[in-house]
Motif scaffolding. Structure first.
Motif, mmCIF file in Angstrom:
data_model
loop_
_atom_site.group_PDB
_atom_site.id
_atom_site.type_symbol
_atom_site.label_atom_id
_atom_site.label_comp_id
_atom_site.label_asym_id
_atom_site.label_seq_id
_atom_site.Cartn_x
_atom_site.Cartn_y
_atom_site.Cartn_z
ATOM 1 N N ARG A 88 0.841 -1.206 0.000
ATOM 2 C CA ARG A 88 0.000 0.000 0.000
ATOM 3 C C ARG A 88 0.874 1.253 0.000
ATOM 4 O O ARG A 88 0.609 2.211 -0.715
ATOM 5 N N ALA A 89 1.931 1.245 0.800
ATOM 6 C CA ALA A 89 2.842 2.388 0.851
ATOM 7 C C ALA A 89 3.527 2.607 -0.500
ATOM 8 O O ALA A 89 3.730 3.750 -0.920
ATOM 9 N N ALA A 90 3.866 1.524 -1.188
ATOM 10 C CA ALA A 90 4.480 1.646 -2.518
ATOM 11 C C ALA A 90 3.504 2.288 -3.497
ATOM 12 O O ALA A 90 3.885 3.161 -4.283
ATOM 13 N N ARG A 91 2.227 1.882 -3.442
ATOM 14 C CA ARG A 91 1.210 2.512 -4.300
ATOM 15 C C ARG A 91 1.091 3.996 -3.995
ATOM 16 O O ARG A 91 0.974 4.822 -4.906
ATOM 17 N N GLU A 92 1.122 4.341 -2.701
ATOM 18 C CA GLU A 92 1.057 5.750 -2.300
ATOM 19 C C GLU A 92 2.237 6.530 -2.871
ATOM 20 O O GLU A 92 2.079 7.642 -3.356
ATOM 21 N N ALA A 93 3.425 5.955 -2.790
ATOM 22 C CA ALA A 93 4.626 6.626 -3.279
ATOM 23 C C ALA A 93 4.579 6.847 -4.786
ATOM 24 O O ALA A 93 5.088 7.846 -5.290
ATOM 25 N N LEU A 94 3.958 5.918 -5.490
ATOM 26 C CA LEU A 94 3.853 6.027 -6.951
ATOM 27 C C LEU A 94 2.695 6.917 -7.379
ATOM 28 O O LEU A 94 2.562 7.235 -8.555
ATOM 29 N N GLY A 95 1.838 7.273 -6.434
ATOM 30 C CA GLY A 95 0.658 8.061 -6.778
ATOM 31 C C GLY A 95 -0.420 7.205 -7.409
ATOM 32 O O GLY A 95 -1.218 7.678 -8.202
ATOM 33 N N GLY A 96 -0.433 5.928 -7.072
ATOM 34 C CA GLY A 96 -1.400 4.987 -7.642
ATOM 35 C C GLY A 96 -0.709 4.037 -8.595
ATOM 36 O O GLY A 96 0.499 4.116 -8.822
ATOM 37 N N PRO A 108 -0.120 2.877 -12.298
ATOM 38 C CA PRO A 108 -0.291 3.355 -13.671
ATOM 39 C C PRO A 108 -1.186 2.412 -14.484
ATOM 40 O O PRO A 108 -1.216 1.196 -14.235
ATOM 41 N N GLU A 109 -1.890 2.960 -15.435
ATOM 42 C CA GLU A 109 -2.804 2.173 -16.275
ATOM 43 C C GLU A 109 -2.053 1.032 -16.949
ATOM 44 O O GLU A 109 -0.977 1.208 -17.511
ATOM 45 N N GLY A 110 -2.620 -0.149 -16.866
ATOM 46 C CA GLY A 110 -2.028 -1.327 -17.494
ATOM 47 C C GLY A 110 -0.950 -2.000 -16.667
ATOM 48 O O GLY A 110 -0.410 -3.017 -17.070
ATOM 49 N N CYS A 111 -0.621 -1.441 -15.517
ATOM 50 C CA CYS A 111 0.427 -2.009 -14.662
ATOM 51 C C CYS A 111 -0.195 -2.836 -13.540
ATOM 52 O O CYS A 111 -1.284 -2.544 -13.072
ATOM 53 N N ALA A 112 0.535 -3.854 -13.135
ATOM 54 C CA ALA A 112 0.114 -4.645 -11.975
ATOM 55 C C ALA A 112 0.423 -3.849 -10.711
ATOM 56 O O ALA A 112 1.384 -3.081 -10.683
ATOM 57 N N PRO A 113 -0.367 -4.029 -9.666
ATOM 58 C CA PRO A 113 -0.082 -3.314 -8.418
ATOM 59 C C PRO A 113 1.203 -3.832 -7.775
ATOM 60 O O PRO A 113 1.601 -4.976 -8.011
ATOM 61 N N PRO A 114 1.870 -3.001 -6.973
ATOM 62 C CA PRO A 114 3.083 -3.452 -6.287
ATOM 63 C C PRO A 114 2.798 -4.666 -5.403
ATOM 64 O O PRO A 114 1.713 -4.807 -4.845
ATOM 65 N N HIS A 115 3.799 -5.516 -5.303
ATOM 66 C CA HIS A 115 3.696 -6.725 -4.475
ATOM 67 C C HIS A 115 4.900 -6.736 -3.538
ATOM 68 O O HIS A 115 6.026 -6.467 -3.963
#
Length: 115
Positions: A27-35, A37-44
């Motif tokens: 979740r923190a990685a998603r926050e750092a990326l600002g969400g 990006p379209e077509g990308c898998a979420p951070p794991h």
């Protein structure tokens, strides 16, 4: 005789599972990326917790072109900060692994094939 008071440190122990720390880190990685990006898998995230220390490996996908060093640095900083704040753990390592880069031009070509 009044009951003897037991200090909080002697009453028990709180254990936070690796998978919980993993979810915080992702979740923190998603926050750092600002969400995501379209077509990308979420951070794991894969986490190893030993006592109150965590070692974290984050796998993610990024848009291309981008400043890879700055984006990965932002992810490392945010993950360490949030895990420390939310789980109360010292983060000894955050390794960021970029699995794939997604170009805007590639996405447009892929979308054209799907139609």
């Amino acid at each position: 005789m009044p009951p003897q008071r037991i200090t909080p440190a002697e009453r028990g122990e709180t254990t936070i599972a690796d998978r919980v720390v993993s979810k915080i880190a992702a979740r923190a990685a998603r926050e750092a990326l600002g969400g995501v990006p379209e077509g990308c898998a979420p951070p794991h995230a894969v986490v190893v917790v030993h006592h109150d220390h965590a070692r974290i490996r984050i796998s993610l996908e990024l848009d291309y072109p981008t400043d890879l060093g700055a984006r990965c640095g932002a992810v490392r900083h945010r993950v360490a900060e949030r895990v420390a704040a939310l789980a109360g753990m010292e983060v000894s390592e955050v390794a960021v692994q970029v699995e794939r880069l997604h170009s805007v031009h590639t996405r447009r070509a892929d979308q054209g094939r799907l139609r």
